[in-house]
Enzyme design. Structure first.
Site, PDB file in Angstrom:
ATOM      1  N   PHE A 170       0.909  -1.093   0.015  1.00 47.81           N
ATOM      2  CA  PHE A 170      -0.045   0.090   0.033  1.00 47.81           C
ATOM      3  C   PHE A 170       0.876   1.239  -0.135  1.00 47.81           C
ATOM      4  O   PHE A 170       1.768   1.486   0.683  1.00 47.81           O
ATOM      5  CB  PHE A 170      -0.743   0.052   1.359  1.00 47.81           C
ATOM      6  CG  PHE A 170      -2.063   0.760   1.160  1.00 47.81           C
ATOM      7  CD1 PHE A 170      -3.430   0.077   1.016  1.00 47.81           C
ATOM      8  CD2 PHE A 170      -2.103   2.330   1.088  1.00 47.81           C
ATOM      9  CE1 PHE A 170      -4.690   0.663   0.940  1.00 47.81           C
ATOM     10  CE2 PHE A 170      -3.290   2.728   1.029  1.00 47.81           C
ATOM     11  CZ  PHE A 170      -4.661   2.062   0.934  1.00 47.81           C
ATOM     12  N   PHE A 213      -1.350  -2.709   8.130  1.00 51.51           N
ATOM     13  CA  PHE A 213      -2.049  -3.603   9.066  1.00 51.51           C
ATOM     14  C   PHE A 213      -1.727  -4.879   9.203  1.00 51.51           C
ATOM     15  O   PHE A 213      -1.850  -5.777  10.265  1.00 51.51           O
ATOM     16  CB  PHE A 213      -3.649  -3.514   8.707  1.00 51.51           C
ATOM     17  CG  PHE A 213      -4.538  -3.849   9.786  1.00 51.51           C
ATOM     18  CD1 PHE A 213      -4.725  -2.847  11.108  1.00 51.51           C
ATOM     19  CD2 PHE A 213      -5.101  -5.092   9.939  1.00 51.51           C
ATOM     20  CE1 PHE A 213      -5.613  -3.057  11.928  1.00 51.51           C
ATOM     21  CE2 PHE A 213      -5.902  -5.585  11.221  1.00 51.51           C
ATOM     22  CZ  PHE A 213      -6.304  -4.548  12.172  1.00 51.51           C
ATOM     23  N   ALA A 248       3.841   2.922   4.835  1.00 49.61           N
ATOM     24  CA  ALA A 248       3.351   4.271   4.802  1.00 49.61           C
ATOM     25  C   ALA A 248       1.816   4.440   4.850  1.00 49.61           C
ATOM     26  O   ALA A 248       1.184   3.962   4.269  1.00 49.61           O
ATOM     27  CB  ALA A 248       3.764   5.079   3.649  1.00 49.61           C
ATOM     28  N   VAL A 249       1.356   5.247   6.027  1.00 47.20           N
ATOM     29  CA  VAL A 249       0.236   5.378   6.258  1.00 47.20           C
ATOM     30  C   VAL A 249      -0.172   6.913   5.973  1.00 47.20           C
ATOM     31  O   VAL A 249       0.484   7.752   6.712  1.00 47.20           O
ATOM     32  CB  VAL A 249      -0.565   5.022   7.671  1.00 47.20           C
ATOM     33  CG1 VAL A 249      -1.990   4.954   7.796  1.00 47.20           C
ATOM     34  CG2 VAL A 249       0.113   3.772   7.968  1.00 47.20           C
ATOM     35  N   ILE A 250      -0.845   7.328   4.945  1.00 44.65           N
ATOM     36  CA  ILE A 250      -1.191   8.484   4.551  1.00 44.65           C
ATOM     37  C   ILE A 250      -2.553   9.024   5.008  1.00 44.65           C
ATOM     38  O   ILE A 250      -3.570   8.178   4.764  1.00 44.65           O
ATOM     39  CB  ILE A 250      -0.788   8.795   3.180  1.00 44.65           C
ATOM     40  CG1 ILE A 250       0.720   8.338   2.865  1.00 44.65           C
ATOM     41  CG2 ILE A 250      -1.079  10.347   2.639  1.00 44.65           C
ATOM     42  CD1 ILE A 250       1.150   8.510   1.599  1.00 44.65           C
ATOM     43  N   THR A 282     -11.110  10.008   5.832  1.00 42.34           N
ATOM     44  CA  THR A 282     -11.652   9.038   6.856  1.00 42.34           C
ATOM     45  C   THR A 282     -10.820   8.620   8.201  1.00 42.34           C
ATOM     46  O   THR A 282      -9.594   8.697   8.227  1.00 42.34           O
ATOM     47  CB  THR A 282     -12.063   7.588   6.150  1.00 42.34           C
ATOM     48  OG1 THR A 282     -11.088   7.070   6.238  1.00 42.34           O
ATOM     49  CG2 THR A 282     -12.882   8.012   4.834  1.00 42.34           C
ATOM     50  N   HIS A 304      -9.952   6.124   8.854  1.00 45.33           N
ATOM     51  CA  HIS A 304      -9.001   4.785   8.679  1.00 45.33           C
ATOM     52  C   HIS A 304      -7.587   5.151   9.175  1.00 45.33           C
ATOM     53  O   HIS A 304      -7.244   4.224   9.502  1.00 45.33           O
ATOM     54  CB  HIS A 304      -9.317   4.270   7.152  1.00 45.33           C
ATOM     55  CG  HIS A 304      -8.916   3.156   6.938  1.00 45.33           C
ATOM     56  ND1 HIS A 304      -9.982   1.945   7.358  1.00 45.33           N
ATOM     57  CD2 HIS A 304      -7.925   2.305   6.133  1.00 45.33           C
ATOM     58  CE1 HIS A 304      -9.504   0.889   7.005  1.00 45.33           C
ATOM     59  NE2 HIS A 304      -8.302   1.080   6.125  1.00 45.33           N
ATOM     60  N   PHE A 333      10.108   0.128  13.604  1.00 51.41           N
ATOM     61  CA  PHE A 333       9.094   0.954  13.109  1.00 51.41           C
ATOM     62  C   PHE A 333       9.506   1.821  11.952  1.00 51.41           C
ATOM     63  O   PHE A 333       9.570   2.950  12.370  1.00 51.41           O
ATOM     64  CB  PHE A 333       8.231   1.437  14.390  1.00 51.41           C
ATOM     65  CG  PHE A 333       6.829   2.116  14.004  1.00 51.41           C
ATOM     66  CD1 PHE A 333       6.009   1.398  13.553  1.00 51.41           C
ATOM     67  CD2 PHE A 333       6.740   3.447  13.877  1.00 51.41           C
ATOM     68  CE1 PHE A 333       4.735   1.948  13.278  1.00 51.41           C
ATOM     69  CE2 PHE A 333       5.493   4.084  13.656  1.00 51.41           C
ATOM     70  CZ  PHE A 333       4.635   3.137  13.305  1.00 51.41           C
ATOM     71  N   ARG A 354      10.387  12.183   2.850  1.00 52.72           N
ATOM     72  CA  ARG A 354      11.038  11.165   3.986  1.00 52.72           C
ATOM     73  C   ARG A 354      11.659  10.250   3.143  1.00 52.72           C
ATOM     74  O   ARG A 354      12.258   9.339   4.015  1.00 52.72           O
ATOM     75  CB  ARG A 354      10.250  11.018   5.235  1.00 52.72           C
ATOM     76  CG  ARG A 354       9.895  12.091   5.793  1.00 52.72           C
ATOM     77  CD  ARG A 354       8.833  12.154   6.951  1.00 52.72           C
ATOM     78  NE  ARG A 354       8.571  13.187   7.635  1.00 52.72           N
ATOM     79  CZ  ARG A 354       8.146  14.399   7.336  1.00 52.72           C
ATOM     80  NH1 ARG A 354       7.970  14.708   6.271  1.00 52.72           N
ATOM     81  NH2 ARG A 354       8.245  15.541   8.438  1.00 52.72           N
TER      82      ARG A 354
HETATM   83  N1  INI Z   1      -2.367   0.532   4.585  1.00 55.34           N
HETATM   84  C1  INI Z   1      -1.440   1.174   4.416  1.00 55.34           C
HETATM   85  O1  INI Z   1      -0.260   0.765   4.449  1.00 55.34           O
HETATM   86  N2  INI Z   1      -1.340   2.523   4.349  1.00 55.34           N
HETATM   87  C2  INI Z   1      -2.535   3.237   4.333  1.00 55.34           C
HETATM   88  O2  INI Z   1      -2.663   4.433   4.565  1.00 55.34           O
HETATM   89  C3  INI Z   1      -3.623   2.514   4.448  1.00 55.34           C
HETATM   90  N3  INI Z   1      -4.886   3.508   4.521  1.00 55.34           N
HETATM   91  O3  INI Z   1      -5.093   4.605   4.584  1.00 55.34           O
HETATM   92  O4  INI Z   1      -5.989   2.867   4.272  1.00 55.34           O
HETATM   93  C4  INI Z   1      -3.624   1.106   4.551  1.00 55.34           C
HETATM   94  N4  INI Z   1      -4.800   0.549   4.415  1.00 55.34           N
HETATM   95  C5  INI Z   1      -4.996  -1.007   4.163  1.00 55.34           C
HETATM   96  C6  INI Z   1      -4.700  -1.736   5.478  1.00 55.34           C
HETATM   97  O5  INI Z   1      -3.214  -1.661   6.029  1.00 55.34           O
HETATM   98  C7  INI Z   1      -4.872  -3.429   5.294  1.00 55.34           C
HETATM   99  O6  INI Z   1      -3.977  -3.747   4.481  1.00 55.34           O
HETATM  100  C8  INI Z   1      -6.228  -3.510   5.130  1.00 55.34           C
HETATM  101  O7  INI Z   1      -7.098  -2.862   6.038  1.00 55.34           O
HETATM  102  C9  INI Z   1      -6.598  -5.262   5.002  1.00 55.34           C
HETATM  103  O8  INI Z   1      -6.348  -5.538   6.222  1.00 55.34           O
END
Ligand code: INI
Length: 166
Positions: free
Chosen positions: A26, A60, A83-85, A89, A91, A116, A130
């Protein structure tokens, strides 16, 4: 420098250490360069033969993957890259906080350092800054952290080589 400890100023040597990298797909435009920087730093410091990389769908999925890798006994440290952006929402909050807590839990439950190397940013520009931009390179930093803490934990345990590699 603390007595009996290490100082990164003296140079970090990854020779003989083994690392697993779990990298999230992701936001691959960010995690790809994070992984490249991490691999480059580990190799530059001598870990050439001792690196295995594993892809997962998103952040996740990093904690469980890291825990399984740590439990294998094959690695001196596990590096999580993602990377979580922030979007529109909640989420972002769920994924980022669960990932951070899970990565820490994997380390504490296994006794293996789990790093991490996950960016949590408000937007993509902050993330790209970054990975070799104005804000440094968090993939390289994750590699340096992994080498340092692997050496520290090994020394604290009084080991001369990774037990799992015998
Ligand atoms: N996963 C990421 O690695 N980064 C994100 O920004 C993200 N967002 O924003 O939704 C994200 N979602 C997917 C999540 O990690 C899982 O793969 C999914 O929920 C299935 O378990």
């Amino acid at each position: 420098m603390p007595q009996g400890g290490f100082s990164a100023e003296h140079g970090l040597d990854a020779t003989g250490l083994r690392f697993a990298i779990a990298v999230a797909r992701f936001n691959a435009q960010v995690t790809g360069p994070l992984l490249e920087g991490c691999l480059g730093e580990l190799r530059a410091r001598g870990a050439d033969e001792g690196i295995d990389a594993f892809e997962v769908p998103g952040c996740f999925e990093l904690p469980l993957t890291a825990k399984v890798l740590a439990e294998s006994g094959r690695y001196d440290a596990v590096i999580c890259i993602g990377a979580v952006i922030r979007g529109d929402t909640p989420h972002f909050e769920y994924v980022s906080s669960a990932t951070a807590a899970g990565v820490q839990q994997a380390a504490l439950e296994t006794g293996v350092p789990v790093i991490f190397g996950v960016l949590t940013t408000d937007n993509e520009a902050q993330a790209l800054a970054r990975v070799g931009g104005a804000a440094g390179h968090k993939g390289r930093e994750a590699a340096l952290t992994a080498i340092e803490i692997a050496r520290t934990i090994r020394a604290l345990r009084g080991r001369t080589s990774a037990g799992a590699r015998t």
